[in-house]
Write a protein that holds these residues in place. Structure first.
Motif: not given
Length: 106
Positions: A13-26, A28-41
């Motif tokens: 949950e910390v991972v997806w919250a962090t990468t969501m911020k780093l995605s700058h509103g989705f 940035k594709l790499n951080y958006t993908i990490l957000t989705i993966v972190g959320l799913a996990l």
């Protein structure tokens, strides 16, 4: 094993919250993908934990681990400022999570 699932779910949950911020509103594709993966996990591991644990126990611990972890990441990675009194409440949240674990009988 359920506790390992639950704590790991909270960390993701910390991972997806962090990468969501780093995605700058989705944007940035790499951080958006990490957000989705972190959320799913995070959700998948939470689902495994609640198969054998009461939801009334698992959900608050999952959110608490995510909240405390996100606060720590926010302060140390993003430079978020918090008052000393706010830190007292963060510590109380952590103590509450530990207290729930030790008094749950699970």
């Amino acid at each position: 094993m359920n506790w390992i699932y639950l704590i790991t779910a909270g960390l993701f949950e910390v991972v997806w919250a962090t990468t969501m911020k780093l995605s700058h509103g989705f944007t940035k594709l790499n951080y958006t993908i990490l957000t989705i993966v972190g959320l799913a996990l995070s959700m998948g591991l939470l689902a495994l934990a609640v198969k054998k644990m009461p939801m009334s126990l698992a959900y608050p611990i999952w959110t608490g681990v995510g909240a405390v972890g996100s606060i720590i990441v926010g302060v140390f990675l993003f430079g978020d400022k918090m008052s000393p009194l706010t830190w007292v409440f963060v510590v109380l949240l952590l103590v509450s999570i530990i207290g729930i674990k030790f008094t749950s009988g699970s």
